[in-house]
Design a protein around this motif. Structure first.
Motif, mmCIF file in Angstrom:
data_model
loop_
_atom_site.group_PDB
_atom_site.id
_atom_site.type_symbol
_atom_site.label_atom_id
_atom_site.label_comp_id
_atom_site.label_asym_id
_atom_site.label_seq_id
_atom_site.Cartn_x
_atom_site.Cartn_y
_atom_site.Cartn_z
ATOM 1 N N ASN A 96 0.832 -1.204 0.000
ATOM 2 C CA ASN A 96 0.000 0.000 0.000
ATOM 3 C C ASN A 96 0.870 1.259 0.000
ATOM 4 O OD1 ASN A 96 -2.765 1.087 0.103
ATOM 5 N ND2 ASN A 96 -2.037 1.999 2.008
ATOM 6 N N LYS B 299 -0.646 0.725 -9.959
ATOM 7 C CA LYS B 299 -0.028 1.955 -9.462
ATOM 8 C C LYS B 299 1.283 1.643 -8.729
ATOM 9 C CE LYS B 299 -2.861 4.865 -7.595
ATOM 10 N NZ LYS B 299 -3.736 5.582 -6.632
ATOM 11 N N ALA B 300 1.265 0.624 -7.868
ATOM 12 C CA ALA B 300 2.460 0.263 -7.103
ATOM 13 C C ALA B 300 3.575 -0.238 -8.023
ATOM 14 C CB ALA B 300 2.111 -0.783 -6.047
ATOM 15 N N CYS C 231 1.826 -5.866 3.787
ATOM 16 C CA CYS C 231 1.503 -4.484 4.144
ATOM 17 C C CYS C 231 1.932 -4.182 5.580
ATOM 18 C CB CYS C 231 0.012 -4.218 3.976
ATOM 19 S SG CYS C 231 -0.497 -4.194 2.239
ATOM 20 N N ASN D 197 -4.554 -0.943 -7.607
ATOM 21 C CA ASN D 197 -3.460 -0.619 -6.688
ATOM 22 C C ASN D 197 -2.148 -1.276 -7.103
ATOM 23 O OD1 ASN D 197 -4.902 1.108 -5.000
ATOM 24 N ND2 ASN D 197 -5.719 -0.587 -3.816
ATOM 25 N N THR E 225 -6.944 -1.304 2.647
ATOM 26 C CA THR E 225 -6.958 -0.300 1.577
ATOM 27 C C THR E 225 -6.411 -0.899 0.288
ATOM 28 O OG1 THR E 225 -6.684 1.494 3.171
ATOM 29 C CG2 THR E 225 -6.091 1.967 0.882
ATOM 30 N N PHE E 226 -5.287 -1.588 0.402
ATOM 31 C CA PHE E 226 -4.659 -2.166 -0.784
ATOM 32 C C PHE E 226 -5.533 -3.252 -1.399
ATOM 33 C CE2 PHE E 226 -1.686 -4.977 -3.030
ATOM 34 C CZ PHE E 226 -1.070 -4.047 -3.858
ATOM 35 N N HIS F 131 -9.053 -2.705 -3.891
ATOM 36 C CA HIS F 131 -9.008 -2.596 -5.361
ATOM 37 C C HIS F 131 -7.652 -3.126 -5.824
ATOM 38 C CE1 HIS F 131 -12.645 -0.179 -5.284
ATOM 39 N NE2 HIS F 131 -12.074 0.608 -4.395
ATOM 40 N N THR G 229 1.950 2.293 -3.409
ATOM 41 C CA THR G 229 1.001 3.011 -4.260
ATOM 42 C C THR G 229 1.226 4.521 -4.166
ATOM 43 O OG1 THR G 229 -0.742 3.136 -2.572
ATOM 44 C CG2 THR G 229 -0.772 1.213 -4.054
#
Length: 198
Positions: free
Chosen positions: A132, A176-177, A157, A173, A165-166, A169, A135
């Motif tokens: 997370n 993005k990460a 995480c 995610n 949170t991760f 979605h 991201t």
């Protein structure tokens, strides 16, 4: 007419000097990695990697990994157990392997053997840093009990909130990460900026 000849000679000398200069720079021992890198100081992640790598030996590029003072990743938890048992299992130092700049511990000789066959399959994503956090392009530590396996890859995480949170979605995610993680990986061609497509 003489003016044209002087201009032509001056141009030829300038071209030859420009062609010869890079060769002298390559051959020069006076330039070290830090001097070369200062020319691209605008690319901060690349600069940070190069300085970290240069502390080991000149020219070495080491991956970033989340390890303790002894070089152990995942806080000593068995990466294979995440896949086989779907839980975090503390590893034993007597069953250990090294991969990607980190030392891994395993709960059994079988898990170690499984890892040794295909270490990339079991290694955590983002060097064992919080998925997370990545991201947001941040290197956060982890809680090895907060993990997620998605499409055959291990994500860890820093805490339950970050994990929730991760995992809410995962595809978005991870995309993005993954893009952010490129700034921390050793560059395959350090002379070019990644965002320019090299």
């Amino acid at each position: 007419m003489k003016m044209i000849q002087y201009t032509l000679v001056a141009t030829c000398v300038a071209v030859l000097a420009a062609v010869d200069a890079p060769l002298k720079l390559i051959a020069s021992d006076a330039l070290d990695a830090k001097t070369s890198i200062s020319a691209i100081a605008f690319n901060e992640p690349l600069l940070a990697q190069a300085e970290t790598a240069s502390s080991k030996k000149p020219g070495a590029k080491a991956p970033k990994v989340n390890v303790d003072k002894d070089g152990v990743i995942l806080k000593g938890y068995d990466p294979v157990a995440y896949f086989k048992q779907n839980q975090a299992v503390k590893g034993d130092p007597k069953y250990s392997s090294s991969y990607g700049g980190a030392k891994y511990y395993f709960a059994s000789a079988d898990d170690k053997a499984e890892f040794d066959k295909s270490p990339a399959k079991y290694a955590p994503q983002y060097g064992g840093f919080c998925a997370n956090g990545m991201t947001k392009r941040k290197l956060h530590d982890i809680d090895p009990n907060v993990f997620f396996i998605y499409k055959g890859k291990l994500y860890v995480c820093e805490n339950k909130k970050a994990g929730d949170t991760f995992y809410s979605h995962p595809a978005a995610n991870i995309k993005k990460a993954d893009a952010n993680w490129r700034f921390y990986e050793p560059p395959s061609n350090p002379g070019f900026r990644r965002e320019l497509g090299s």
